[in-house]
Write a protein that holds these residues in place. Structure first.
Motif, PDB file in Angstrom:
ATOM      1  N   CYS B  32     -12.987 -29.074 -45.276  1.00 27.10           N
ATOM      2  CA  CYS B  32     -12.165 -28.168 -46.090  1.00 27.10           C
ATOM      3  C   CYS B  32     -11.341 -27.266 -45.190  1.00 27.10           C
ATOM      4  O   CYS B  32     -10.127 -27.097 -45.378  1.00 27.10           O
ATOM      5  N   SER B  33     -12.007 -26.724 -44.222  1.00 26.95           N
ATOM      6  CA  SER B  33     -11.349 -25.817 -43.292  1.00 26.95           C
ATOM      7  C   SER B  33     -10.223 -26.535 -42.547  1.00 26.95           C
ATOM      8  O   SER B  33      -9.103 -25.999 -42.407  1.00 26.95           O
ATOM      9  N   LEU B  34     -10.492 -27.743 -42.080  1.00 30.55           N
ATOM     10  CA  LEU B  34      -9.493 -28.523 -41.354  1.00 30.55           C
ATOM     11  C   LEU B  34      -8.298 -28.852 -42.237  1.00 30.55           C
ATOM     12  O   LEU B  34      -7.138 -28.679 -41.837  1.00 30.55           O
ATOM     13  N   ALA B  35      -8.577 -29.313 -43.452  1.00 32.76           N
ATOM     14  CA  ALA B  35      -7.501 -29.702 -44.368  1.00 32.76           C
ATOM     15  C   ALA B  35      -6.590 -28.509 -44.648  1.00 32.76           C
ATOM     16  O   ALA B  35      -5.362 -28.614 -44.600  1.00 32.76           O
ATOM     17  N   LEU B  36      -7.186 -27.388 -44.923  1.00 30.08           N
ATOM     18  CA  LEU B  36      -6.396 -26.206 -45.247  1.00 30.08           C
ATOM     19  C   LEU B  36      -5.584 -25.722 -44.051  1.00 30.08           C
ATOM     20  O   LEU B  36      -4.393 -25.387 -44.193  1.00 30.08           O
ATOM     21  N   SER B  37      -6.194 -25.668 -42.912  1.00 34.02           N
ATOM     22  CA  SER B  37      -5.454 -25.168 -41.743  1.00 34.02           C
ATOM     23  C   SER B  37      -4.333 -26.127 -41.369  1.00 34.02           C
ATOM     24  O   SER B  37      -3.256 -25.695 -40.939  1.00 34.02           O
ATOM     25  N   TYR B  38      -4.538 -27.418 -41.568  1.00 29.82           N
ATOM     26  CA  TYR B  38      -3.476 -28.385 -41.294  1.00 29.82           C
ATOM     27  C   TYR B  38      -2.312 -28.192 -42.243  1.00 29.82           C
ATOM     28  O   TYR B  38      -1.140 -28.198 -41.836  1.00 29.82           O
TER      29      TYR B  38
END
Lengths: 335, 174
Positions: B32-38
């Motif tokens: 989730c964190s990766l998807a959002l930051s991307y």
């Protein structure tokens, strides 16, 4: 009972039908065996008369003339030289077949009649009688009983042979005495198959059940590494379940997947898991096959250990086209 | 500034949905964190499921691992539960990604407005999101649907009012 007369079955002018009842047996006084008989030797030939609408199937039996020495019967004279048997319900086909058989064999010509068949008119005992129609049934019954006896005794002989063979094989395995010949093996297998027995049980060992399993468990504990005698998987498992109660240093362990293993009691779970983790960390990652090679264990057992470590959260998995590989669980250990 | 990948991105198990429940929770949180930051980095507001599968985030060619469609949908469901994602259709083919929630945007916008003493001024939406004045602001380039939601959030708080004008919408801050 010589007082019977023939009747056409119809009621006379002054008669009324009081009651009709099927299945009533006729006794001549105390004599239960009361029947009418015709010797088969009197039959010239016989034929079928097919059933029709409202007509039952019949067998028509044509006879020779009465011999001079004929015993008294229900009717002294008749204008017919044949009689008919009317099969109201069924049985005609079988009867016809049997009659054909008997008449072709003509057993009365060769075998001495040893069994007197009592009839209504037979007041002289010991007098042998030719096979009568009803007598045929008796003969058939006797033959059947004889065949049964033969079958049973054949079966006994076979079983005995089999037990002896299996004993000899078991002894050979035990004493490592010579080779079991291929012939013996084939015979043994075919016996097993023909009997439909997967596991012949012999009474003379410890019987079956708990006592047998206990003994087995003890043996297993002592000679686990030596080649075992032929055992069924069920017996093995049941015996293993008793390790604890028998104070054997072995345990039966059942994994989630259903895989069962026998392991030393000293093999605690934590030790297994931490050693698995060490191995995996050391190599970066491991598949079940690689792990098996490393430890000299079976692939099945290795996989179970890796899965257990994963379940405990020490490992995680990488599942791709390259296969299933286990890594240290960095999700847990890394921030 | 190039995007910085988290350590999990180079960890092959990251691309396998973990059977261990606890492990999986941590894995999904990281996704989730990766998807959002991307999405934040590339200013992505709308995603198409088909396209996203080939996106470098979910398809790491260097280590030859990609997240399955099933797993992507599970990650997106987590995002939806947290309020960061909204499906645009029933078939779940397109979605809105809110790497910043409307309330958070509203707060940012209001901070800029009050800092510059522009309370009680009326802005058009265009000015706010695309004007020269806001160029250095994070909310610059914010898509209209998100801008409206953010302003509506402020409106709920009594800090703004969305007004309809001749040639579009505008907002007054209080």
């Amino acid at each position: 009972m010589d007082r019977f007369t023939w009747s056409n079955g119809l009621l006379e002018m002054n008669e009324t039908l009081v009651i009709q009842q099927r299945g009533v047996k006729l006794y001549d006084g105390e004599d239960k065996e009361c029947c009418i008989a015709i010797p088969l030797s009197q039959i010239i030939y016989f034929e079928e008369q097919a059933a029709g609408i409202g007509k039952s199937a019949k067998i028509v039996v044509h006879l020779h003339a009465s011999p001079a020495n004929k015993e008294p019967g229900p009717y002294q004279q008749s204008k017919f030289s044949y009689f008919k048997l009317s099969f109201k319900e069924h049985g005609q086909i079988e009867f016809f077949r049997r009659l054909t058989e008997e008449l072709s064999q003509k057993r009365w010509e060769s075998t001495p009649m040893s069994q007197p068949i009592p009839t209504a008119t037979n007041s002289q005992t010991g007098r042998t009688r030719a096979v009568g129609i009803v007598g045929i049934e008796r003969k058939i019954e006797e033959r059947r009983k004889e065949t049964e006896k033969i079958s049973q005794s054949k079966l006994m002989v076979k079983a005995k042979e089999m037990v002896e063979l299996s004993r000899s094989i078991a002894n050979k395995i035990k004493d490592k005495q010579g080779d079991i010949t291929e012939d013996e093996t084939i015979r043994f297998k075919s016996y097993l198959l023909s009997m439909g027995i997967a596991n012949p049980v012999t009474r003379e060992t410890h019987g079956s059940g708990t006592h047998y399993h206990l003994q087995l468990a003890k043996q297993l504990g002592d000679i686990l590494l030596a080649p075992l005698e032929l055992l069924s998987p069920e017996d093995l498992v049941n015996a293993c379940k008793m390790f604890e109660s028998l104070k054997q240093p072995l345990r039966l362990r059942i994994f989630d997947s259903g895989v069962m293993v026998v392991q030393l009691q000293s093999h605690s779970e934590e030790e297994m898991i931490s050693s698995a983790l060490d191995n995996v960390t050391d190599k970066g990652s491991l598949t079940a096959e690689e792990f098996a090679k490393l430890l000299g264990l079976s692939v099945l057992l290795s996989k179970e250990r890796l899965l257990l470590a994963e379940k405990m959260g020490h490992l995680c998995r990488d599942d791709s086209v390259e296969g299933l590989r286990f890594y240290p669980n960095l999700f847990n250990s890394q921030a | 500034m190039s995007f910085e990948w988290p350590w999990q991105y180079n960890f092959p198990p990251f691309f396998t949905l973990q059977p261990n429940v606890d492990t999986r929770q941590k894995q999904l949180a990281a996704w989730c964190s990766l998807a959002l930051s991307y999405c934040r980095h590339h200013k992505l507001y709308t995603l198409d499921i088909m396209e996203v599968q080939e996106c470098p985030v979910f398809n790491h060619k260097n280590i030859d691992r990609k997240l399955s469609t099933e797993a992507i949908l599970i990650v997106f469901e987590e995002l939806r539960k947290k309020g960061n994602l909204e499906w645009l259709d029933k078939n779940k083919t397109q979605c809105l990604v809110m790497w910043r929630r409307p309330e958070e945007w509203g707060k940012l916008i209001y901070q800029w407005v009050s800092k510059n003493g522009m309370v009680n001024t009326v802005f058009t939406l265009y000015e706010l999101a695309n004007g020269d004045d806001t160029e250095s602001e994070e909310f610059h380039g914010l898509e209209e649907w998100m801008l409206i939601r953010s302003l509506q959030a402020l409106q709920t708080d009594g800090k703004a009012e969305v007004i309809t004008m001749d040639d579009g919408k505008g907002v007054k801050f209080f």
